[in-house]
Design a protein around this motif. Structure first.
Motif, PDB file in Angstrom:
ATOM      1  N   TYR A 166       0.830  -1.201   0.000  1.00 43.71           N
ATOM      2  CA  TYR A 166       0.000   0.000   0.000  1.00 43.71           C
ATOM      3  C   TYR A 166       0.871   1.260   0.000  1.00 43.71           C
ATOM      4  O   TYR A 166       1.982   1.269   0.525  1.00 43.71           O
ATOM      5  CB  TYR A 166      -0.896   0.044   1.242  1.00 43.71           C
ATOM      6  CG  TYR A 166      -1.889  -1.095   1.355  1.00 43.71           C
ATOM      7  CD1 TYR A 166      -3.197  -0.937   0.923  1.00 43.71           C
ATOM      8  CD2 TYR A 166      -1.501  -2.320   1.887  1.00 43.71           C
ATOM      9  CE1 TYR A 166      -4.112  -1.983   1.033  1.00 43.71           C
ATOM     10  CE2 TYR A 166      -2.399  -3.370   1.989  1.00 43.71           C
ATOM     11  CZ  TYR A 166      -3.707  -3.190   1.568  1.00 43.71           C
ATOM     12  OH  TYR A 166      -4.596  -4.230   1.662  1.00 43.71           O
ATOM     13  N   SER A 167       0.294   2.318  -0.556  1.00 41.61           N
ATOM     14  CA  SER A 167       0.912   3.639  -0.477  1.00 41.61           C
ATOM     15  C   SER A 167      -0.058   4.586   0.213  1.00 41.61           C
ATOM     16  O   SER A 167      -1.281   4.503   0.009  1.00 41.61           O
ATOM     17  CB  SER A 167       1.230   4.162  -1.886  1.00 41.61           C
ATOM     18  OG  SER A 167       1.795   5.461  -1.827  1.00 41.61           O
ATOM     19  N   GLY A 168       0.478   5.493   1.027  1.00 46.74           N
ATOM     20  CA  GLY A 168      -0.370   6.487   1.678  1.00 46.74           C
ATOM     21  C   GLY A 168      -0.966   7.462   0.671  1.00 46.74           C
ATOM     22  O   GLY A 168      -0.393   7.702  -0.398  1.00 46.74           O
ATOM     23  N   CYS A 169      -2.104   8.042   1.028  1.00 46.06           N
ATOM     24  CA  CYS A 169      -2.816   8.961   0.138  1.00 46.06           C
ATOM     25  C   CYS A 169      -2.979  10.359   0.737  1.00 46.06           C
ATOM     26  O   CYS A 169      -3.774  11.163   0.225  1.00 46.06           O
ATOM     27  CB  CYS A 169      -4.188   8.396  -0.212  1.00 46.06           C
ATOM     28  SG  CYS A 169      -4.108   6.893  -1.211  1.00 46.06           S
ATOM     29  N   ASN A 170      -2.269  10.656   1.818  1.00 47.48           N
ATOM     30  CA  ASN A 170      -2.334  11.984   2.438  1.00 47.48           C
ATOM     31  C   ASN A 170      -3.761  12.421   2.752  1.00 47.48           C
ATOM     32  O   ASN A 170      -4.113  13.589   2.626  1.00 47.48           O
ATOM     33  CB  ASN A 170      -1.653  13.035   1.551  1.00 47.48           C
ATOM     34  CG  ASN A 170      -0.145  12.935   1.592  1.00 47.48           C
ATOM     35  OD1 ASN A 170       0.409  12.079   2.273  1.00 47.48           O
ATOM     36  ND2 ASN A 170       0.536  13.791   0.859  1.00 47.48           N
TER      37      ASN A 170
END
Length: 266
Positions: A166-170
């Motif tokens: 997963y990548s963060g989405c701010n």
């Protein structure tokens, strides 16, 4: 899912810089990173416009160490579209700024960043409408396969769990006052951001070992963070939007964002 009252939320925009020598501001010859032009429009203005066009958002607060930058920003009134835009003095880091803001602005709060230059109202609405019921706080994450399907060459920082990468989405949602404890925990994590092994140790030895071996579930990690924050209930919103994982933190990110925007207008 939790229910967010339309038109009732305050959105905090984290717009602090790394000081007078911020490398991004220097690279693009602007006095502040938030003013870096993306396709001719300052990043901060793009974020304000997206939040102002989101029905659930009633007020926008820009957390920045130089409030005068916001007050004289050309095009601010048009971007805000009639919604109030206030400023709050940034502290020494994002987590410190959020802790300070929580003392003044009551929950629920949406939190995003000034370098989220591709932010769209539909993403914000989706995020808010999919916060798990009963959560004190939630964050948005995008799966690697979603991101890479649209941007196969992008370089992201992936959080790898049993369920996937997963990548963060701010995008963060602080639903209740109990989220204050998570903000305090964020301070500890932030202080260790350049020491990943020490950061993992915060979870505890067994959690850190399982993560390093690829055996830690995301749900377990989130539950553990809640335990460390005094029993706070945290949740995840999976974002189906690849571009939600992109922010402008280095010159290559700006180039990517502008390529994506150019594709949209062809």
């Amino acid at each position: 899912m939790s229910k967010v009252v339309a038109g009732g939320l305050t959105a905090l925009v984290l717009a602090g810089s790394r000081g007078p020598d911020d490398p991004m501001a220097r690279a693009f010859s602007v006095p502040h990173k938030a003013l870096i032009p993306v396709a001719g429009v300052p990043m901060l203005l793009r974020v304000i416009a997206a939040l102002a066009a989101t029905p659930e958002i009633a007020r926008i607060v820009v957390i920045i160490e130089a409030p005068e930058i916001v007050q004289v920003l050309p095009g601010l009134a048009a971007a805000a579209n009639g919604k109030p835009v206030d400023t709050f003095l940034a502290a020494g880091s994002p987590s410190l700024s959020v802790v300070a803001a929580l003392a003044q602005y009551p929950t629920p709060l949406l939190i995003t960043t000034a370098d989220h230059a591709l932010l769209q109202p539909a993403w914000v609405s989706h995020f808010l409408s999919h916060v798990p019921a009963g959560c004190d706080a939630a964050l948005g994450l995008a799966r690697s396969e979603v991101v890479l399907a649209e941007m196969p060459d992008t370089r992201r920082t992936w959080l790898r769990f049993v369920e996937g990468a997963y990548s963060g989405c701010n995008l963060f949602y602080f639903a209740t006052p109990k989220a204050q404890a998570l903000a305090e925990l964020w301070k500890q994590v932030e202080a260790l951001r350049k020491r990943p092994v020490a950061m993992l140790r915060l979870l505890g030895p067994s959690y850190a070992l399982r993560y390093l071996l690829g055996r830690l579930r995301l749900s377990s990690a989130i539950a553990r963070l809640g335990e460390l924050a005094g029993g706070t209930k945290a949740g995840i919103v999976e974002m189906p939007f690849a571009r939600a994982a992109v922010d402008v933190d280095k010159p290559a990110d700006k180039e990517l964002v502008e390529r994506l925007l150019a594709t949209d207008i062809r």
